[in-house]
Every structure is written in C-alpha cells, then in structure tokens.
Design a protein around this motif. Structure first.
Motif, mmCIF file in Angstrom:
data_model
loop_
_atom_site.group_PDB
_atom_site.id
_atom_site.type_symbol
_atom_site.label_atom_id
_atom_site.label_comp_id
_atom_site.label_asym_id
_atom_site.label_seq_id
_atom_site.Cartn_x
_atom_site.Cartn_y
_atom_site.Cartn_z
ATOM 1 N N MET A 1 0.915 -1.252 -0.089
ATOM 2 C CA MET A 1 0.159 0.142 0.037
ATOM 3 C C MET A 1 1.008 1.097 0.112
ATOM 4 S SD MET A 1 -3.424 -0.826 2.774
ATOM 5 C CE MET A 1 -1.500 -1.397 3.941
ATOM 6 N N GLY A 2 0.585 1.792 -0.999
ATOM 7 C CA GLY A 2 0.779 3.299 -0.434
ATOM 8 C C GLY A 2 1.376 3.801 1.173
ATOM 9 N N GLY A 3 2.418 4.642 1.519
ATOM 10 C CA GLY A 3 1.954 4.938 3.394
ATOM 11 C C GLY A 3 2.929 3.349 3.537
ATOM 12 N N MET A 4 2.309 3.407 5.112
ATOM 13 C CA MET A 4 2.970 2.147 5.527
ATOM 14 C C MET A 4 2.892 0.835 4.888
ATOM 15 S SD MET A 4 1.595 1.063 9.456
ATOM 16 C CE MET A 4 1.827 2.125 9.566
ATOM 17 N N SER A 5 3.418 0.091 4.982
ATOM 18 C CA SER A 5 3.180 -1.204 4.209
ATOM 19 C C SER A 5 2.527 -2.418 4.768
ATOM 20 C CB SER A 5 4.967 -1.626 3.720
ATOM 21 O OG SER A 5 5.171 -2.475 4.902
ATOM 22 N N GLY A 6 2.325 -2.981 4.448
ATOM 23 C CA GLY A 6 1.273 -4.430 5.488
ATOM 24 C C GLY A 6 2.123 -4.903 6.301
ATOM 25 N N MET A 7 3.152 -4.959 5.928
ATOM 26 C CA MET A 7 4.182 -5.586 7.270
ATOM 27 C C MET A 7 4.493 -5.277 7.923
ATOM 28 S SD MET A 7 5.443 -8.831 6.892
ATOM 29 C CE MET A 7 5.940 -9.442 5.778
ATOM 30 N N GLU A 8 5.077 -3.814 7.713
ATOM 31 C CA GLU A 8 4.288 -3.043 9.046
ATOM 32 C C GLU A 8 3.178 -2.382 9.986
ATOM 33 O OE1 GLU A 8 6.183 2.156 9.041
ATOM 34 O OE2 GLU A 8 6.742 0.758 7.071
ATOM 35 N N ALA A 9 2.735 -2.981 9.463
ATOM 36 C CA ALA A 9 0.867 -2.390 9.933
ATOM 37 C C ALA A 9 1.150 -3.734 9.804
ATOM 38 C CB ALA A 9 -0.342 -2.419 8.634
ATOM 39 N N LEU A 10 1.002 -4.653 10.000
ATOM 40 C CA LEU A 10 0.531 -6.379 10.386
ATOM 41 C C LEU A 10 1.597 -6.053 12.565
ATOM 42 C CD1 LEU A 10 0.051 -9.837 10.892
ATOM 43 C CD2 LEU A 10 2.077 -10.089 9.751
ATOM 44 N N GLN A 11 3.247 -5.780 12.300
ATOM 45 C CA GLN A 11 4.030 -5.863 14.055
ATOM 46 C C GLN A 11 2.635 -4.834 14.104
ATOM 47 O OE1 GLN A 11 8.033 -5.135 12.354
ATOM 48 N NE2 GLN A 11 7.463 -5.341 10.490
ATOM 49 N N HIS A 12 2.623 -3.718 13.660
ATOM 50 C CA HIS A 12 1.379 -2.343 14.947
ATOM 51 C C HIS A 12 0.168 -3.623 14.787
ATOM 52 C CE1 HIS A 12 4.453 0.268 14.153
ATOM 53 N NE2 HIS A 12 4.349 0.454 13.457
ATOM 54 N N LEU A 13 0.465 -3.534 14.286
ATOM 55 C CA LEU A 13 -1.840 -4.710 14.753
ATOM 56 C C LEU A 13 -1.427 -5.811 15.781
ATOM 57 C CD1 LEU A 13 -3.143 -4.361 11.071
ATOM 58 C CD2 LEU A 13 -4.105 -2.838 13.017
ATOM 59 N N ARG A 14 -0.353 -6.080 16.216
ATOM 60 C CA ARG A 14 -0.181 -7.735 16.521
ATOM 61 C C ARG A 14 -0.008 -6.248 17.866
ATOM 62 N NH1 ARG A 14 -1.874 -11.672 16.844
ATOM 63 N NH2 ARG A 14 -0.146 -12.511 17.706
ATOM 64 N N GLY A 15 0.756 -5.517 17.974
ATOM 65 C CA GLY A 15 0.935 -5.182 19.727
ATOM 66 C C GLY A 15 -1.229 -4.313 19.718
ATOM 67 N N ILE A 16 -1.624 -3.670 18.948
ATOM 68 C CA ILE A 16 -2.851 -3.280 19.373
ATOM 69 C C ILE A 16 -3.432 -3.976 19.822
ATOM 70 C CG2 ILE A 16 -5.101 -2.147 18.242
ATOM 71 C CD1 ILE A 16 -2.611 -0.671 16.409
ATOM 72 N N ASN A 17 -3.835 -5.018 18.871
ATOM 73 C CA ASN A 17 -4.959 -6.338 19.064
ATOM 74 C C ASN A 17 -4.667 -7.644 19.254
ATOM 75 O OD1 ASN A 17 -7.570 -7.061 18.689
ATOM 76 N ND2 ASN A 17 -8.043 -6.177 17.846
ATOM 77 N N PRO A 18 -3.438 -8.287 19.633
ATOM 78 C CA PRO A 18 -3.224 -9.027 19.864
ATOM 79 C C PRO A 18 -4.080 -10.774 19.630
ATOM 80 C CG PRO A 18 -2.342 -8.678 21.401
ATOM 81 C CD PRO A 18 -3.515 -7.430 21.408
#
Ligand SMILES: Nc1ncnc2c1ncn2[C@@H]1O[C@H](COP(=O)(O)OP(=O)(O)OP(=O)(O)O)[C@@H](O)[C@H]1O
Ligand SMILES: [Mg+2]
Length: 501
Positions: free
Chosen positions: A61-78
């Motif tokens: 995706m433009g901006g944050m990549s899926g892989m980056e988002a994946l790591q944040h998402l795991r922190g936000i909502n494990p």
C-alpha cells in the motif's frame, strides 16, 4: 443463562477501492460486520477503536506497508487474526508474515470463495482464543533477512514457507523430509536464519558422510587417549554449538548406538565426551533431515522409535518438483540469474520451446537436477538464449517424443523443429514469439500485401526470418540452420525457394 451472540467484525485494510468493495459485499453476505480502511495508518486507528476479530490486510500500500502495519496491529490487538493479502508474494514475505504472527497469507488475485473460507477459519480460531483467554505473544524477531534464495510460488511451497515462519521462533525440533534434491538443507538453514538463534552458531552434520566409529567423537568430542588415535582432547559439535542450532542431515543413516546418545542430548540437554564420565549441559536446537523412510525403519527396528517421535515434533515434508511444476520456470530464471551474478555476465534466457520441453520432464533428481541441467545448458548455449539443442539430448528424446518436437538421431545434427509445427509444441510459446516479431495476420499492411500482391504471410515471414538468421550467422548456413531450428538441407531448400542464395 444465555449469552448474546456476537457478530464477528472483519476489518479490511487495502488501498484498492474496488477490492474493498467486493470483499465488503461477500463478507456482509455472511452476516459479518465489515469495517474498511484505505491505508495502513487508518487501519491502525480502526483496529484500536473497533477491536476486529479478523483483519484482511494488503501488503503493498502507499504509505505504511502491510508488513509494518502487521507488526503494529499485533501490538494493538493481539487477539485479532490477521490475513495478509499480496500480489507480490515472495518467499520472504510469507515467512515474515507468519513470523510476525499473521494467521495466514493469501496471494492476489484470489478466489473470493477462498478468502471467505479463510476468514471463516480465522473467526473460528479467534473465538477459540477468546475462550481460552490467552494472549499470543508477539515473537521478538531479528530483522535479519535471509538471502531470498528459496524459490516457490506453488501452493505446496507456500505452505512450507508458512511452516518455517511458524516454527522458526520457537525451539521446537523440526524433521525435514523429502526426496533427494528437494531442498531439505536449504529449508533447515532458512529455519535457523529466521530463528531467535540466528546470531548463534549453526552447525550442519552430514551423518552419512562420517564413518560410524568417528561420528560420536565428531558430535560429542573425546578425551585424550580414549581410543587409538585420540592423541588430543577434542571438543564435539554439540559443545561447539552451545546456544545455537545443530542440523543433523541424513539422520536415517545414523547407527543405533549414536541414536541413543542423540536422544539423551535431546531429552536431558546433556552429553558426554567419548572416554569421559562427566556430563556436560548443552543448549542446542536440533533440526534433522532425511530422504529415508523413517517410519519403515522404525518398524524394522533400524531407527529408534522414541528418537523418531522426539525428532518428529514438527514435520516439514518437501514436495517433489514433479508435483509443483509451476515452480519450474521461476527456478530456471533464478538459477540463470545467479549464474550470471557469479560469472559477472548477462543472464541468459531460455527459449519458450526449450522451456515447454522442460515442463514435460518429471525431474527425478528434483531441484538439484534442474540446477545442474541449467548450468550445463547455459555453458553450452552459444547465444544469449538456451535452445532445445543445448539441452541434454537424452532428455529431449525422452520427453520430446511423442508428441513433442522431433529430435535428430545424431547430436551433431541441429534439431529439426519444422516437422513439428510450433503451435503443436507450445501454443503459448508460439504466441510470445509472434508478439516478439510483431507479426499480426490481421494487420492492414499484410491484408493489403495479400490482396494487392498475392503475398503469402507465412512465406513472407519465413523469408524475413531466414534472411535475418543468415545475416546474424555471417552467411554460415550451419549456424543459420541452428538459429532457425531447421536442418541444413531444409534451409538450402528454402533459400532456393526464396531466392536467398
Ligand atoms: N526451492 C528452492 N529454491 C532454490 N534452490 C533450491 C530450492 N530447493 C533446492 N534448491 C537447490 O537445489 C540443490 C539441492 O538442494 P538441497 O541440497 O537442499 O537438497 P536435499 O533435499 O538436502 O537433497 P539430499 O537429500 O540429496 O541431500 C541446492 O543447490 C539448493 O540450493
Ligand atoms: Mg541434503
């Protein structure tokens, strides 16, 4: 007491509006509450606010990549089950996605039915998690990249990559099985490189290559004077590898007495040097591989049953190449590029006909056979493209006929392709070739030539090709015939016919 039924929430994060729309339509049809985000950044906010059960996440995706988002998402909502979707599937993305705790991985373009069933299993897994009330911890992973050296976009190999990602971060023992040449060693190394022990030693031991009387000393070391020839104390591989990973290759070839000691190292985490009664604690992760039928060996009592179960905690079974032929062309491309890199030359190409022929082969020696064949053919090929004549002629004879292209009896004769029309060999390849030549029978120029001058398009094209080949070959007919894939006799006939002498 009754519990209210919760509507599962699915968050779709993708910058492709059309895809979000289609996913929303099918998922809403299943009574899921569907939320949308058009970027990784927006996705994180939505995930925090709505706590979705399942997240469908685009990788590019433009901006944050899926892989980056994946790591944040795991922190936000494990507890959310994340499915990574990507059109740019690579081995490393799959491994990384699983390492970062994705639930699964799907390649675009996908079948909506497939994503539906994947979402359903993710929802089932998510409610399991809720019930158990457990929070999966995000494994701490090193950013270390593996050298991208494993090829495979077939679903069978994608499953293997997922497994690597899932098992890499734990210390679980992994047994890798598969026919010779399927890549067991490569997979063992990838598990290590993606593990938490990646910075620690990795020692591969080929159990078949070390004589039986020496293997124990190799693995566990020995004391000075413990046997004839033991003139010095020796530290074994297990001790050297403390804190790291040991790969026991060809474990099916290990003697029963050594098997007993391996079992002890696995169970108790301790070893003894040959000739010593002192026990030494070792902390090693074990990976093992074999192409032997271990189950049968257990029945025949040539392999210890208890060791078999101990090693077989996770099993990665590598599929033979004949069952994933869709990987063949990508593997060839990879081997050619690596060869070019190593020899600092331009990568050679492979002709569509040669590729079509190789696609018919069953590869009993798997990837190793493919690698050797491509190396050999690339060396033999004189031009920038590997042609049928550069392939091993036994193979061409075996797979090429019938119904493949005709092959000359003698190796010195060029391959006579003209007796077997190209369109019968590989329709797709013929199409590509036409594309390269920019020949379109419906083109106005040709229509005009045909009607006004009675010119036959096939003859016209053939004449042009022969003239070009003769020019490239510096007038040498043998060479031109080779380029064209026709016999010299046929070339002479055509040259007479088209007045090209
Ligand atoms: N998926 C793959 N992508 C790229 N190269 C591969 C792949 N699989 C295997 N290879 C290459 O093929 C060769 C054989 O692989 P490897 O030695 O890992 O096979 P193996 O299963 O251990 O075989 P054996 O049982 O004979 O020891 C190696 O050079 C390896 O780099
Ligand atoms: Mg091997």
């Amino acid at each position: 007491m009754t519990t209210a039924k919760i509507t599962p929430k699915v968050l779709v994060i993708d910058d492709d509006n059309d895809l979000r729309y289609s996913l929303k339509r099918v998922l809403s049809g299943r009574q899921y509450e569907v939320l949308e985000a058009a970027s990784g950044e927006e996705g994180l906010i939505m995930a925090e606010k709505h706590c979705p059960h399942v997240i469908l996440l685009d990788n590019r995706m433009g901006g944050m990549s899926g892989m980056e988002a994946l790591q944040h998402l795991r922190g936000i909502n494990p507890n959310a089950m994340i499915i990574l979707m990507t059109a740019y599937g690579t081995t490393q993305t799959t491994i990384e996605a699983m390492k970062f705790g994705a639930f699964d991985y799907i390649m675009k373009p996908f079948d909506l039915k497939k994503i539906l069933s994947l979402t359903e299993s993710a929802i089932a897994a998510s409610s399991d998690l809720d019930k158990a009330g457990k929070e999966e911890s995000v494994p701490a992973v090193s950013k270390e990249d593996i050298e991208g050296g494993i090829i495979g976009s077939s679903s069978a190999m994608q499953e293997v990559f997922k497994m690597i990602g899932q098992v890499a971060a734990s210390d679980v023992t992994v047994m890798i099985t598969g026919e010779s040449g399927t890549g067991k060693e490569l997979i063992a190394r990838a598990i290590y490189q993606n593990s938490l022990r990646a910075q620690k030693p990795y020692i591969a031991v080929n159990c078949a290559a070390i004589p039986e009387n020496l293997i124990e000393s190799e693995l566990f070391g020995h004391e000075k004077g413990s046997f004839t020839g033991a003139t010095n104390q020796r530290i074994g591989k297990f001790e050297l590898c403390d804190g790291g990973t040991i790969f026991l290759d060809e474990i099916g070839d290990m003697a029963l007495t050594t098997q007993t000691k391996i079992l002890r190292a696995l169970q108790e985490g301790e070893i003894q040097r040959v000739g010593s009664s002192e026990t030494i604690k070792v902390n090693v992760r074990m990976l093992a591989a074999t192409n032997k039928p271990l189950e049968e060996m257990v029945k025949e009592k040539t392999f210890r049953e208890d060791l078999y179960y101990r090693l077989n905690v996770v099993r990665i079974q590598l599929p033979p190449l004949r069952e994933r032929k869709e990987d063949v062309s990508q593997l060839i491309d990879f081997v050619l590029k690596r060869l070019a890199r190593d020899s600092k030359t331009e990568a050679k190409l492979i002709s569509p006909e040669a590729l079509a022929l190789l696609n018919k082969h069953d590869w009993p020696g798997n990837v190793r056979e493919l690698e050797n064949l491509i190396y050999r053919s690339a060396v033999i090929a004189q031009g920038e493209m590997i042609l049928i004549k550069d392939l091993p002629q036994e193979l061409v004879r075996a797979v090429g006929s019938p119904p493949g292209p005709k092959v000359p009896k003698s190796q010195s004769e060029p391959v006579a392709l003209e007796e077997e029309p190209l369109h019968a060999v590989a329709p797709a390849a013929a199409e590509t070739l036409l594309g390269h030549l920019a020949i379109d029978p419906y083109d106005a120029v040709y229509a005009d030539l045909r009607e006004a001058h009675g010119i036959n398009i096939l003859e016209h094209a053939e004449r042009a090709l022969i003239a070009r080949a003769l020019q490239d070959a510096g007038g040498k007919q043998v060479k031109a015939a080779e380029i064209l894939g026709m016999t010299r006799a046929t070339l002479r006939k055509r040259m007479d016919q088209y007045d090209l002498g």
